[in-house]
Scaffold this active site. Structure first.
Site, PDB file in Angstrom:
ATOM      1  N   ALA A   3       0.802  -1.093   0.028  1.00 55.67           N
ATOM      2  CA  ALA A   3      -0.070   0.049  -0.266  1.00 55.67           C
ATOM      3  C   ALA A   3       0.800   1.313  -0.149  1.00 55.67           C
ATOM      4  O   ALA A   3       0.388   2.214  -0.407  1.00 55.67           O
ATOM      5  CB  ALA A   3      -1.039  -0.193   1.184  1.00 55.67           C
ATOM      6  N   PRO A  62       3.385   4.284  -0.820  1.00 55.16           N
ATOM      7  CA  PRO A  62       2.963   5.401   0.044  1.00 55.16           C
ATOM      8  C   PRO A  62       1.529   5.950   0.388  1.00 55.16           C
ATOM      9  O   PRO A  62       1.114   6.867   0.933  1.00 55.16           O
ATOM     10  CB  PRO A  62       3.787   6.523  -0.644  1.00 55.16           C
ATOM     11  CG  PRO A  62       3.842   6.291  -2.081  1.00 55.16           C
ATOM     12  CD  PRO A  62       3.924   4.990  -1.858  1.00 55.16           C
ATOM     13  N   GLY A  63       0.643   4.920  -0.334  1.00 53.52           N
ATOM     14  CA  GLY A  63      -0.760   5.157  -0.206  1.00 53.52           C
ATOM     15  C   GLY A  63      -1.482   5.963  -1.138  1.00 53.52           C
ATOM     16  O   GLY A  63      -2.552   6.348  -0.895  1.00 53.52           O
ATOM     17  N   GLY A  64      -0.968   6.066  -2.230  1.00 57.27           N
ATOM     18  CA  GLY A  64      -1.493   7.070  -3.406  1.00 57.27           C
ATOM     19  C   GLY A  64      -2.932   6.322  -3.699  1.00 57.27           C
ATOM     20  O   GLY A  64      -3.982   7.016  -3.779  1.00 57.27           O
ATOM     21  N   LYS A  65      -2.825   5.004  -4.038  1.00 56.04           N
ATOM     22  CA  LYS A  65      -4.281   4.149  -4.382  1.00 56.04           C
ATOM     23  C   LYS A  65      -4.838   3.882  -3.138  1.00 56.04           C
ATOM     24  O   LYS A  65      -6.330   4.027  -3.221  1.00 56.04           O
ATOM     25  CB  LYS A  65      -3.664   2.982  -4.943  1.00 56.04           C
ATOM     26  CG  LYS A  65      -3.002   3.189  -6.360  1.00 56.04           C
ATOM     27  CD  LYS A  65      -2.713   2.111  -7.105  1.00 56.04           C
ATOM     28  CE  LYS A  65      -1.456   2.402  -8.183  1.00 56.04           C
ATOM     29  NZ  LYS A  65      -0.411   2.752  -7.810  1.00 56.04           N
ATOM     30  N   CYS A  75       3.655  -0.466 -12.540  1.00 57.05           N
ATOM     31  CA  CYS A  75       4.312   0.560 -13.439  1.00 57.05           C
ATOM     32  C   CYS A  75       5.326   0.254 -14.419  1.00 57.05           C
ATOM     33  O   CYS A  75       6.404   0.553 -14.148  1.00 57.05           O
ATOM     34  CB  CYS A  75       4.464   1.760 -12.650  1.00 57.05           C
ATOM     35  SG  CYS A  75       5.906   1.301 -11.424  1.00 57.05           S
ATOM     36  N   ASP A 132       1.664  -3.190   4.330  1.00 58.32           N
ATOM     37  CA  ASP A 132       3.203  -2.854   3.698  1.00 58.32           C
ATOM     38  C   ASP A 132       4.127  -3.579   4.620  1.00 58.32           C
ATOM     39  O   ASP A 132       4.047  -3.900   5.894  1.00 58.32           O
ATOM     40  CB  ASP A 132       3.424  -1.520   3.517  1.00 58.32           C
ATOM     41  CG  ASP A 132       4.455  -1.135   2.361  1.00 58.32           C
ATOM     42  OD1 ASP A 132       4.221  -0.806   1.263  1.00 58.32           O
ATOM     43  OD2 ASP A 132       5.650  -1.586   2.558  1.00 58.32           O
TER      44      ASP A 132
HETATM   45  C1  SAM Z   1       4.792  -0.074  -6.088  1.00 58.99           C
HETATM   46  S1  SAM Z   1       4.669   0.287  -4.180  1.00 58.99           S
HETATM   47  C2  SAM Z   1       2.810   0.375  -3.848  1.00 58.99           C
HETATM   48  C3  SAM Z   1       2.533   1.861  -4.332  1.00 58.99           C
HETATM   49  C4  SAM Z   1       1.234   2.009  -3.729  1.00 58.99           C
HETATM   50  N1  SAM Z   1       0.303   1.120  -4.196  1.00 58.99           N
HETATM   51  C5  SAM Z   1       0.627   3.512  -3.906  1.00 58.99           C
HETATM   52  O1  SAM Z   1      -0.269   3.520  -5.037  1.00 58.99           O
HETATM   53  O2  SAM Z   1       1.183   4.451  -3.720  1.00 58.99           O
HETATM   54  C6  SAM Z   1       5.137  -1.547  -3.530  1.00 58.99           C
HETATM   55  C7  SAM Z   1       4.957  -1.319  -2.014  1.00 58.99           C
HETATM   56  O3  SAM Z   1       5.338  -2.903  -1.661  1.00 58.99           O
HETATM   57  C8  SAM Z   1       5.914  -2.862  -0.486  1.00 58.99           C
HETATM   58  N2  SAM Z   1       6.358  -4.352  -0.206  1.00 58.99           N
HETATM   59  C9  SAM Z   1       7.328  -5.107  -0.828  1.00 58.99           C
HETATM   60  N3  SAM Z   1       7.389  -6.286  -0.538  1.00 58.99           N
HETATM   61  C10 SAM Z   1       6.076  -6.496   0.133  1.00 58.99           C
HETATM   62  C11 SAM Z   1       5.686  -7.488   0.769  1.00 58.99           C
HETATM   63  N4  SAM Z   1       6.092  -8.857   0.497  1.00 58.99           N
HETATM   64  N5  SAM Z   1       4.505  -7.484   1.567  1.00 58.99           N
HETATM   65  C12 SAM Z   1       4.075  -6.040   1.700  1.00 58.99           C
HETATM   66  N6  SAM Z   1       4.614  -5.131   1.125  1.00 58.99           N
HETATM   67  C13 SAM Z   1       5.442  -5.398   0.428  1.00 58.99           C
HETATM   68  C14 SAM Z   1       6.944  -1.899  -0.533  1.00 58.99           C
HETATM   69  O4  SAM Z   1       7.685  -1.340   0.720  1.00 58.99           O
HETATM   70  C15 SAM Z   1       6.344  -0.669  -1.520  1.00 58.99           C
HETATM   71  O5  SAM Z   1       5.896   0.326  -0.459  1.00 58.99           O
END
Ligand code: SAM
Length: 440
Positions: free
Chosen positions: A257, A259-262, A378, A280
């Protein structure tokens, strides 16, 4: 330009050690109270250099074999890169570059800065090409992109499309602002934009999203931003929560989740009523997520810090709708995060794909019958997108692909025209992939 050189040196070094250039740029501007002119020059120089790093380093390597990049300090390396960019890409003369940079350069071994510049200057473009007959090597230099990525694009799309996508990595993307409807409405924000001479256009396909055309004041400096009434979110990213289609009585899970944009968009679509579990794994990012939810006035989110691959062991709840936006190569974001192009190799890509598959399998366990999963990245690589979904569907015959509406991007034959893809050169946003699957 003199005054910004120390910041360029520091940010280039940091970006290649794993820091985000965007965060470092913003912090340099704020901490040092740079004026608008210095700010634009700083952003320009850092991005132009990071976008062209392969060619810049080739000039340096070809000319300074005894000063192999690895042997010198990271500051000197950054200075050589700035110098090479100015001489070979911007065609500045050697005296200008020497005057600008020599005072920052720490001498090393037996050579002085001017000698090194002279050597770099003497390398012709002809000498850069290792293999003139290899299409991928040529495109890699022409469009400043690692050869392995060019090869992947060529095998996915062929030459014509690859040649349309690669130049988009050198261009700046438009900035988009989403109105946080929990704290503000569109009219109020448009009034603030008028007062601050910010020109914009409304994004028709996505409610409460505005594209910034011109702005004298950086968006993060607006009171409305500091108060959580607006947030910066790319068009493609804002589309994902609409595809999830959250409803008030749904149990919703956002598996990756921060930084929480979605997450915040889902909360706004639910008018702050309903239930969202946001997960997260990373300490720092969970803190960012919590702070952001507070700033945006979001109350319905329960945040859990854990590895989402283990979530079914930690909670009993099963969900109606799951958003899986896993870590990925970020190959759709090379325009705004140019350092990412150089940070990973093909092996790293395999690591991401395995993680994405594990997370998707876990999502399947956590989903109620009849529920749906929205999977988004992305990334532009089929391995992280179409292949992850295809493999999953082959192993899980009780799941089917469903339409991803609203349709803003383009569909693909690989997945029966059901998924959508957004491309920087067509949709004026980051490259994105969105799929929706339902448990029957
Ligand atoms: C692509 S970013 C998510 C962006 C977010 N959905 C947004 O819209 O702001 C991926 C996130 O997954 C987290 N992450 C990585 N591996 C993970 C896991 N095994 N379980 C939970 N979160 C994880 C990372 O810390 C990162 O914050």
């Amino acid at each position: 330009m003199d005054s910004i050189i120390p910041f360029v040196i520091e940010i280039l070094g940091g970006a290649l050690r794993g820091k985000s250039s965007r965060i470092a740029l913003r912090s340099a501007v704020e901490t040092n109270k740079l004026n608008r002119e210095e700010e634009s020059a700083l952003y320009y120089l850092v991005f132009e250099i990071l976008r062209r790093l392969n060619v810049i380093d080739l000039y340096i390597k070809t000319s300074t074999s005894s000063y192999s990049l690895k042997k010198i300090s990271s500051d000197n390396r950054a200075i050589l890169r700035i110098a090479t960019y100015l001489m070979k890409i911007e065609n500045k003369d050697i005296e200008f570059v020497n005057n600008l940079l020599s005072s920052h350069f720490e001498q090393f071994s037996e050579s002085n800065f001017l000698t090194i510049l002279d050597l770099i200057q003497s390398v012709s473009e002809e000498q850069l090409y290792e293999n003139r007959n290899d299409l991928a090597s040529n495109l890699s230099i022409e469009y400043f992109t690692p050869t392995w990525i060019v090869r992947k694009f060529l095998s996915q799309w062929g030459v014509e499309t690859t040649k349309k996508i690669l130049p988009s990595f050198q261009q700046n993307l438009h900035l988009y602002v989403r109105i946080n409807t929990i704290k503000a409405n569109l009219e109020e924000i448009l009034r603030i934009f008028h007062l601050n001479d910010i020109s914009y256009s409304i994004v028709e396909e996505i409610e409460n999203l505005v594209r910034i055309e011109e702005n004298e004041i950086p968006i993060p400096q607006l009171e409305a931003f500091k108060e959580g009434k607006i947030l910066i979110q790319q068009k493609a990213s804002a589309l994902v929560s609409l595809v999830l289609d959250p409803q008030e009585d749904d149990e919703i899970l956002d598996m990756c989740a921060s930084p929480g944009g979605k997450t915040s968009h889902i909360a706004a679509l639910l008018k702050n009523k309903g239930k969202i579990v946001a997960v997260d794994m990373n300490d720092e990012r969970v803190k960012i997520l919590k702070d952001r939810m507070n700033l945006l006035g979001i109350k319905l989110v329960r945040i859990i810090q854990t590895d989402a691959r283990e979530l079914h062991r930690k909670i009993e709840t099963r969900f109606d709708k799951i958003l899986l936006d896993p870590p990925c190569s970020g190959s759709g974001t090379y325009s705004s995060r140019p350092e990412n192009k150089w940070r990973m190799n093909q092996r790293d890509l395999g690591w991401y794909v395995n993680l994405q598959k594990d997370l998707l399998n876990e999502a399947a366990v956590l989903l109620k019958t009849g529920g749906s999963i929205v999977y988004s990245t992305c990334s532009l690589f089929h391995e992280e997108n179409h292949s992850v979904i295809l493999d999953f569907l082959q192993e899980n015959s009780n799941f089917k692909l469903v339409e991803t509406t609203p349709m803003v991007g383009v569909t693909s034959k690989i997945l029966n025209e059901k998924t959508q893809e957004l491309y920087p050169h067509i949709h004026e946003t980051e490259g994105f992939f969105i799929a929706k699957i339902q448990k029957e």
